[in-house]
Design an enzyme around this catalytic site. Structure first.
Site, short mmCIF file in Angstrom:
data_model
loop_
_atom_site.label_atom_id
_atom_site.label_comp_id
_atom_site.label_asym_id
_atom_site.label_seq_id
_atom_site.Cartn_x
_atom_site.Cartn_y
_atom_site.Cartn_z
CE1 TYR A 1 -3.53 2.70 0.51
CE2 TYR A 1 -2.19 3.41 2.38
CZ TYR A 1 -3.23 3.64 1.48
OH TYR A 1 -3.95 4.80 1.55
CE LYS B 1 -3.23 5.36 -1.71
NZ LYS B 1 -4.23 5.93 -2.62
N1 LIG Z 1 -9.13 7.00 5.23
C1 LIG Z 1 -7.84 7.08 5.40
O1 LIG Z 1 -7.32 6.97 6.53
C2 LIG Z 1 -6.94 7.36 4.23
C3 LIG Z 1 -5.64 7.84 4.50
C4 LIG Z 1 -4.79 8.10 3.45
C5 LIG Z 1 -5.21 7.91 2.16
N2 LIG Z 1 -6.46 7.42 1.91
C6 LIG Z 1 -6.84 7.22 0.50
O2 LIG Z 1 -8.05 7.91 0.26
C7 LIG Z 1 -8.73 7.30 -0.82
C8 LIG Z 1 -10.19 7.11 -0.44
O3 LIG Z 1 -10.25 6.21 0.65
P1 LIG Z 1 -11.37 6.34 1.79
O4 LIG Z 1 -10.67 6.61 3.06
O5 LIG Z 1 -12.46 7.21 1.37
O6 LIG Z 1 -11.84 4.80 1.86
P2 LIG Z 1 -13.29 4.16 1.69
O7 LIG Z 1 -14.25 4.80 2.61
O8 LIG Z 1 -13.04 2.68 1.84
O9 LIG Z 1 -13.70 4.49 0.19
C9 LIG Z 1 -13.01 3.89 -0.89
C10 LIG Z 1 -13.74 4.19 -2.19
O10 LIG Z 1 -13.07 3.51 -3.25
C11 LIG Z 1 -14.02 2.70 -3.96
N3 LIG Z 1 -13.40 1.48 -4.46
C12 LIG Z 1 -12.77 0.51 -3.76
N4 LIG Z 1 -12.38 -0.48 -4.57
C13 LIG Z 1 -12.77 -0.12 -5.84
C14 LIG Z 1 -12.67 -0.74 -7.11
N5 LIG Z 1 -12.09 -1.93 -7.26
N6 LIG Z 1 -13.18 -0.09 -8.17
C15 LIG Z 1 -13.79 1.12 -8.04
N7 LIG Z 1 -13.91 1.75 -6.85
C16 LIG Z 1 -13.41 1.12 -5.77
C17 LIG Z 1 -15.08 2.37 -2.91
O11 LIG Z 1 -16.35 2.11 -3.50
P3 LIG Z 1 -16.97 0.68 -3.81
O12 LIG Z 1 -16.65 -0.22 -2.67
O13 LIG Z 1 -18.42 1.00 -3.95
O14 LIG Z 1 -16.35 0.26 -5.10
C18 LIG Z 1 -15.17 3.70 -2.16
O15 LIG Z 1 -16.00 4.58 -2.84
C19 LIG Z 1 -7.98 6.00 -1.12
O16 LIG Z 1 -7.15 6.19 -2.24
C20 LIG Z 1 -7.13 5.78 0.12
O17 LIG Z 1 -5.96 5.07 -0.15
C21 LIG Z 1 -7.34 7.16 2.92
#
Ligand SMILES: NC(=O)c1ccc[n+]([C@@H]2O[C@H](COP(=O)([O-])OP(=O)(O)OC[C@H]3O[C@@H](n4cnc5c(N)ncnc54)[C@H](OP(=O)(O)O)[C@@H]3O)[C@@H](O)[C@H]2O)c1
Length: 260
Positions: free
Chosen positions: A151, A155
């Site tokens: 992961y 990133k």
């Molecule tokens: N939350 C954190 O702590 C955090 C920290 C740093 C970076 N990030 C980054 O922020 C971004 C958003 O994450 P989040 O925190 O919002 O997580 P989240 O709540 O799990 O949302 C992830 C989103 O990605 C979609 N997704 C997952 N697998 C997919 C696939 N195979 N095809 C298309 N869509 C897909 C999911 O929708 P479906 O399941 O409906 O497909 C959902 O809309 C990610 O890139 C993550 O790495 C998050």
């Protein structure tokens, strides 16, 4: 009307991008796998803000998905001027214990789909007066993280790709921003297999997305949602120490999550 395409828009940061861009009266193209959630969000935002919303359910980790998105845009006569590459997930644990299929999906979604979609949409972004690309990386991009190995590596790819693209596009009307959130309470921990309590300390999704949009408005290239001194410390500390400390934190995350 400005049209924004948001990947991973069904929940978390992507949903919040949709809410904040809808409030700016942008038309939206929302994509993720969960069609029901996307349709409910699209209907709510259209009603509340009088914008047009379009929904495309697709699995972006599958080969050909970015082209499917481009075909959808073309078929609906839509030209995107903001691209929010947000969809992504992580998995914790030692590499040898990880499901190889999940690892492949993670690299396809976090890296390949992001690059491919950006490349496919560049010609139409060039046509817009004020075009933006916001790529969501992570504070995980700033150090190798044992137990969150793949992961963190995906990133750092997003970070370097975005910084380089931002330079390539200097002089054009396309601004590229890499947004690096720290632990943010969304559903991220579910797919990652991390104890949700480890994500309750940081900024909210609203704050992270606001920082991203404001950063892009100001022409910034990288926004890190972390205390400045923490980021500085990571950059100034010898690499061997950084990865040892990251390893201790990684092990703690795994132990804490397995205790649940
Ligand atoms: N939350 C954190 O702590 C955090 C920290 C740093 C970076 N990030 C980054 O922020 C971004 C958003 O994450 P989040 O925190 O919002 O997580 P989240 O709540 O799990 O949302 C992830 C989103 O990605 C979609 N997704 C997952 N697998 C997919 C696939 N195979 N095809 C298309 N869509 C897909 C999911 O929708 P479906 O399941 O409906 O497909 C959902 O809309 C990610 O890139 C993550 O790495 C998050």
């Amino acid at each position: 009307m400005t049209v924004a395409l948001i990947t991973g828009a069904s929940m978390g940061l992507g949903e919040e991008f949709a809410r904040q861009l809808a409030a700016r009266k942008m038309d939206l193209v929302l994509t993720a796998r969960s069609e029901d959630k996307l349709r409910a969000l699209a209907a709510e935002l259209s009603r509340a803000h009088g914008i047009k919303t379009h929904v495309l359910a697709c699995d972006l980790s599958c080969e050909g998905a970015p082209q499917q998105i481009l075909d959808f845009l073309t078929g609906n006569n839509l030209r995107v001027s903001w691209l929010i590459n947000n969809a992504g997930f992580g998995v914790i644990g030692p590499l040898e214990e990880m499901d190889a299929r999940r690892v492949r999906e993670m690299i396809s979604l976090n890296v390949s789909a992001l690059v491919e979609l950006t490349q496919l949409l560049l010609p139409q972004l060039r046509q817009a007066d004020d075009a933006r690309i916001i790529n969501v990386a992570s504070t995980a991009a700033f150090q190798p993280i044992p137990q969150f190995n793949v992961y963190a590596a995906t990133k750092v790819f997003v970070l370097h790709f975005s910084e380089a693209l931002s330079e390539e596009l200097k002089g054009s009307r396309i601004r590229v921003l890499c947004l690096c959130p720290g632990p943010t309470p969304t559903q991220f921990h579910v797919a990652a297999g991390i104890d949700a309590r480890l994500f309750n300390q940081g900024q909210t999704a609203q704050q992270v997305v606001r920082m991203g949009i404001r950063g892009s408005d100001r022409g910034r290239t990288v926004i890190v949602c972390q205390r400045v001194w923490t980021n500085l410390l990571i950059r100034l500390t010898p690499r061997i120490i950084v990865r040892k400390v990251a390893g201790i934190i990684g092990k703690f995350m795994v132990n804490q999550s397995r205790k649940k």
